[in-house]
Scaffold this motif. Structure first.
Motif, PDB file in Angstrom:
ATOM      1  N   ASP A 129       0.833  -1.196   0.000  1.00 28.65           N
ATOM      2  CA  ASP A 129       0.000   0.000   0.000  1.00 28.65           C
ATOM      3  C   ASP A 129       0.875   1.256   0.000  1.00 28.65           C
ATOM      4  O   ASP A 129       2.093   1.197   0.178  1.00 28.65           O
ATOM      5  CB  ASP A 129      -0.990   0.000   1.160  1.00 28.65           C
ATOM      6  N   ALA A 130       0.236   2.396  -0.225  1.00 28.29           N
ATOM      7  CA  ALA A 130       0.958   3.662  -0.350  1.00 28.29           C
ATOM      8  C   ALA A 130       1.774   3.978   0.901  1.00 28.29           C
ATOM      9  O   ALA A 130       2.879   4.513   0.803  1.00 28.29           O
ATOM     10  CB  ALA A 130      -0.028   4.795  -0.647  1.00 28.29           C
ATOM     11  N   ALA A 131       1.261   3.641   2.076  1.00 34.72           N
ATOM     12  CA  ALA A 131       1.973   3.933   3.329  1.00 34.72           C
ATOM     13  C   ALA A 131       3.263   3.130   3.429  1.00 34.72           C
ATOM     14  O   ALA A 131       4.306   3.664   3.813  1.00 34.72           O
ATOM     15  CB  ALA A 131       1.069   3.657   4.528  1.00 34.72           C
ATOM     16  N   LEU A 132       3.213   1.856   3.076  1.00 33.26           N
ATOM     17  CA  LEU A 132       4.414   1.012   3.115  1.00 33.26           C
ATOM     18  C   LEU A 132       5.444   1.508   2.105  1.00 33.26           C
ATOM     19  O   LEU A 132       6.624   1.622   2.422  1.00 33.26           O
ATOM     20  CB  LEU A 132       4.066  -0.451   2.825  1.00 33.26           C
ATOM     21  N   VAL A 133       4.993   1.815   0.896  1.00 33.82           N
ATOM     22  CA  VAL A 133       5.895   2.300  -0.148  1.00 33.82           C
ATOM     23  C   VAL A 133       6.574   3.584   0.312  1.00 33.82           C
ATOM     24  O   VAL A 133       7.795   3.724   0.235  1.00 33.82           O
ATOM     25  CB  VAL A 133       5.154   2.508  -1.487  1.00 33.82           C
ATOM     26  N   ARG A 134       5.812   4.512   0.834  1.00 33.63           N
ATOM     27  CA  ARG A 134       6.368   5.798   1.285  1.00 33.63           C
ATOM     28  C   ARG A 134       7.338   5.594   2.459  1.00 33.63           C
ATOM     29  O   ARG A 134       8.426   6.160   2.477  1.00 33.63           O
ATOM     30  CB  ARG A 134       5.231   6.739   1.681  1.00 33.63           C
ATOM     31  N   ALA A 135       6.955   4.766   3.422  1.00 34.07           N
ATOM     32  CA  ALA A 135       7.787   4.570   4.614  1.00 34.07           C
ATOM     33  C   ALA A 135       9.123   3.903   4.291  1.00 34.07           C
ATOM     34  O   ALA A 135      10.154   4.262   4.849  1.00 34.07           O
ATOM     35  CB  ALA A 135       7.024   3.739   5.651  1.00 34.07           C
ATOM     36  N   GLN A 136       9.111   2.931   3.380  1.00 34.64           N
ATOM     37  CA  GLN A 136      10.330   2.177   3.126  1.00 34.64           C
ATOM     38  C   GLN A 136      11.171   2.729   1.988  1.00 34.64           C
ATOM     39  O   GLN A 136      12.381   2.549   1.977  1.00 34.64           O
ATOM     40  CB  GLN A 136       9.999   0.697   2.916  1.00 34.64           C
ATOM     41  N   THR A 137      10.534   3.399   1.026  1.00 35.17           N
ATOM     42  CA  THR A 137      11.310   3.927  -0.098  1.00 35.17           C
ATOM     43  C   THR A 137      11.482   5.439  -0.032  1.00 35.17           C
ATOM     44  O   THR A 137      12.446   5.975  -0.572  1.00 35.17           O
ATOM     45  CB  THR A 137      10.660   3.589  -1.461  1.00 35.17           C
ATOM     46  N   GLY A 138      10.517   6.121   0.584  1.00 34.18           N
ATOM     47  CA  GLY A 138      10.536   7.580   0.604  1.00 34.18           C
ATOM     48  C   GLY A 138       9.851   8.199  -0.595  1.00 34.18           C
ATOM     49  O   GLY A 138       9.813   9.420  -0.729  1.00 34.18           O
ATOM     50  N   PHE A 139       9.287   7.369  -1.458  1.00 31.81           N
ATOM     51  CA  PHE A 139       8.629   7.861  -2.668  1.00 31.81           C
ATOM     52  C   PHE A 139       7.132   7.606  -2.610  1.00 31.81           C
ATOM     53  O   PHE A 139       6.678   6.648  -1.990  1.00 31.81           O
ATOM     54  CB  PHE A 139       9.186   7.157  -3.919  1.00 31.81           C
ATOM     55  N   ALA A 140       6.380   8.445  -3.317  1.00 26.03           N
ATOM     56  CA  ALA A 140       4.949   8.230  -3.479  1.00 26.03           C
ATOM     57  C   ALA A 140       4.721   7.347  -4.698  1.00 26.03           C
ATOM     58  O   ALA A 140       5.485   7.399  -5.667  1.00 26.03           O
ATOM     59  CB  ALA A 140       4.234   9.564  -3.666  1.00 26.03           C
ATOM     60  N   ILE A 141       3.685   6.546  -4.654  1.00 25.03           N
ATOM     61  CA  ILE A 141       3.327   5.715  -5.802  1.00 25.03           C
ATOM     62  C   ILE A 141       3.114   6.641  -6.999  1.00 25.03           C
ATOM     63  O   ILE A 141       2.486   7.682  -6.885  1.00 25.03           O
ATOM     64  CB  ILE A 141       2.071   4.878  -5.495  1.00 25.03           C
ATOM     65  N   GLY A 142       3.674   6.258  -8.136  1.00 24.61           N
ATOM     66  CA  GLY A 142       3.606   7.084  -9.345  1.00 24.61           C
ATOM     67  C   GLY A 142       4.916   7.801  -9.624  1.00 24.61           C
ATOM     68  O   GLY A 142       5.104   8.348 -10.694  1.00 24.61           O
ATOM     69  N   GLY A 143       5.821   7.772  -8.638  1.00 22.52           N
ATOM     70  CA  GLY A 143       7.127   8.393  -8.822  1.00 22.52           C
ATOM     71  C   GLY A 143       8.231   7.591  -8.161  1.00 22.52           C
ATOM     72  O   GLY A 143       9.303   8.117  -7.870  1.00 22.52           O
ATOM     73  N   VAL A 144       7.970   6.305  -7.899  1.00 20.79           N
ATOM     74  CA  VAL A 144       8.962   5.471  -7.217  1.00 20.79           C
ATOM     75  C   VAL A 144      10.164   5.236  -8.129  1.00 20.79           C
ATOM     76  O   VAL A 144      10.034   4.692  -9.219  1.00 20.79           O
ATOM     77  CB  VAL A 144       8.366   4.114  -6.782  1.00 20.79           C
ATOM     78  N   ALA A 145      11.303   5.669  -7.667  1.00 26.17           N
ATOM     79  CA  ALA A 145      12.552   5.475  -8.403  1.00 26.17           C
ATOM     80  C   ALA A 145      13.168   4.130  -8.020  1.00 26.17           C
ATOM     81  O   ALA A 145      12.925   3.624  -6.922  1.00 26.17           O
ATOM     82  CB  ALA A 145      13.528   6.602  -8.085  1.00 26.17           C
ATOM     83  N   PRO A 146      13.988   3.565  -8.902  1.00 28.10           N
ATOM     84  CA  PRO A 146      14.656   2.303  -8.578  1.00 28.10           C
ATOM     85  C   PRO A 146      15.876   2.492  -7.676  1.00 28.10           C
ATOM     86  O   PRO A 146      16.473   1.519  -7.226  1.00 28.10           O
ATOM     87  CB  PRO A 146      15.056   1.760  -9.943  1.00 28.10           C
ATOM     88  N   VAL A 147      16.236   3.740  -7.406  1.00 22.72           N
ATOM     89  CA  VAL A 147      17.394   4.066  -6.564  1.00 22.72           C
ATOM     90  C   VAL A 147      17.030   5.242  -5.662  1.00 22.72           C
ATOM     91  O   VAL A 147      16.036   5.925  -5.893  1.00 22.72           O
ATOM     92  CB  VAL A 147      18.637   4.425  -7.415  1.00 22.72           C
ATOM     93  N   GLY A 148      17.853   5.479  -4.625  1.00 26.51           N
ATOM     94  CA  GLY A 148      17.621   6.617  -3.757  1.00 26.51           C
ATOM     95  C   GLY A 148      16.593   6.370  -2.672  1.00 26.51           C
ATOM     96  O   GLY A 148      15.991   7.310  -2.155  1.00 26.51           O
ATOM     97  N   HIS A 149      16.412   5.104  -2.314  1.00 30.69           N
ATOM     98  CA  HIS A 149      15.432   4.771  -1.275  1.00 30.69           C
ATOM     99  C   HIS A 149      15.911   5.194   0.102  1.00 30.69           C
ATOM    100  O   HIS A 149      17.114   5.278   0.360  1.00 30.69           O
ATOM    101  CB  HIS A 149      15.158   3.258  -1.285  1.00 30.69           C
ATOM    102  N   LEU A 150      14.966   5.428   1.012  1.00 33.76           N
ATOM    103  CA  LEU A 150      15.300   5.785   2.384  1.00 33.76           C
ATOM    104  C   LEU A 150      16.006   4.634   3.100  1.00 33.76           C
ATOM    105  O   LEU A 150      16.844   4.864   3.961  1.00 33.76           O
ATOM    106  CB  LEU A 150      14.036   6.153   3.170  1.00 33.76           C
ATOM    107  N   HIS A 151      15.623   3.419   2.772  1.00 31.51           N
ATOM    108  CA  HIS A 151      16.176   2.225   3.409  1.00 31.51           C
ATOM    109  C   HIS A 151      16.597   1.243   2.315  1.00 31.51           C
ATOM    110  O   HIS A 151      15.970   1.197   1.255  1.00 31.51           O
ATOM    111  CB  HIS A 151      15.130   1.565   4.315  1.00 31.51           C
ATOM    112  N   PRO A 152      17.621   0.439   2.573  1.00 30.76           N
ATOM    113  CA  PRO A 152      18.002  -0.573   1.577  1.00 30.76           C
ATOM    114  C   PRO A 152      16.792  -1.458   1.255  1.00 30.76           C
ATOM    115  O   PRO A 152      15.973  -1.743   2.137  1.00 30.76           O
ATOM    116  CB  PRO A 152      19.095  -1.380   2.285  1.00 30.76           C
ATOM    117  N   ILE A 153      16.706  -1.848   0.014  1.00 28.93           N
ATOM    118  CA  ILE A 153      15.555  -2.638  -0.429  1.00 28.93           C
ATOM    119  C   ILE A 153      16.045  -3.796  -1.288  1.00 28.93           C
ATOM    120  O   ILE A 153      16.969  -3.636  -2.079  1.00 28.93           O
ATOM    121  CB  ILE A 153      14.554  -1.731  -1.185  1.00 28.93           C
TER     122      ILE A 153
END
Length: 157
Positions: free
Chosen positions: A87-111
């Motif tokens: 969900d959007a909350a998990l994506v934002r919390a773990q990557t730092g990005f909003a759905i629709g703009g999730v980059a493959p790099v630059g995440h808040l936490h290793p993925i």
């Protein structure tokens, strides 16, 4: 410049790549929108698809060619756990990005990430740069390297 775009730009620079994200005049939330805005083949778009590991409750990234779909069975086998919708909350919390703009790099936490070999058939691919209007061009080998992804087959056309 947004925090998300800054993170992506810094990640690219830290990896020794001189790549400037491009701002598109139209939204690039979907692979087709991005391909249309850039004027490239659909499969040259490196989509960032996030699933939630049902056991780990962690985001798992699948970087796939724009025209490909993630095969649930193959992705589950690679991840080693059942995958569910992130969900959007998990994506934002773990990557730092909003759905629709999730980059493959630059995440808040290793993925944990997996990379579609179809992308390697191109000299250049385009990925989201952290906003719905920014993309960055990159050689597939560089994207594979800086995303720390594992190249594996996990798609169904």
């Amino acid at each position: 410049m947004s925090k998300s775009l800054k993170r992506v730009t810094r990640t690219l620079a830290d990896a020794g790549l001189q790549i400037t994200p491009l701002e598109m005049s139209a939204q690039t939330r979907t692979a087709q929108q991005a391909a249309d805005a850039i004027g490239c083949a659909l499969d040259q778009i490196a989509k960032s698809i996030i699933f939630r590991g049902e056991t780990s409750n962690e985001a798992i990234l699948f970087i796939t060619a724009g025209g490909n779909q993630v095969d649930a069975g193959a992705a589950t086998a690679l991840a080693g756990e059942t995958l569910g919708k992130a969900d959007a909350a998990l994506v934002r919390a773990q990557t730092g990005f909003a759905i629709g703009g999730v980059a493959p790099v630059g995440h808040l936490h290793p993925i944990r990430a997996f990379f579609d070999p179809r992308l390697s058939e191109f000299d250049l691919v385009y990925a989201a740069a952290g906003t719905p209007r920014h993309v960055f061009p990159i050689a597939p080998a560089d994207l594979l390297r800086i995303s720390a992804a594992t190249s594996a087959v996990f798609t169904a056309r």
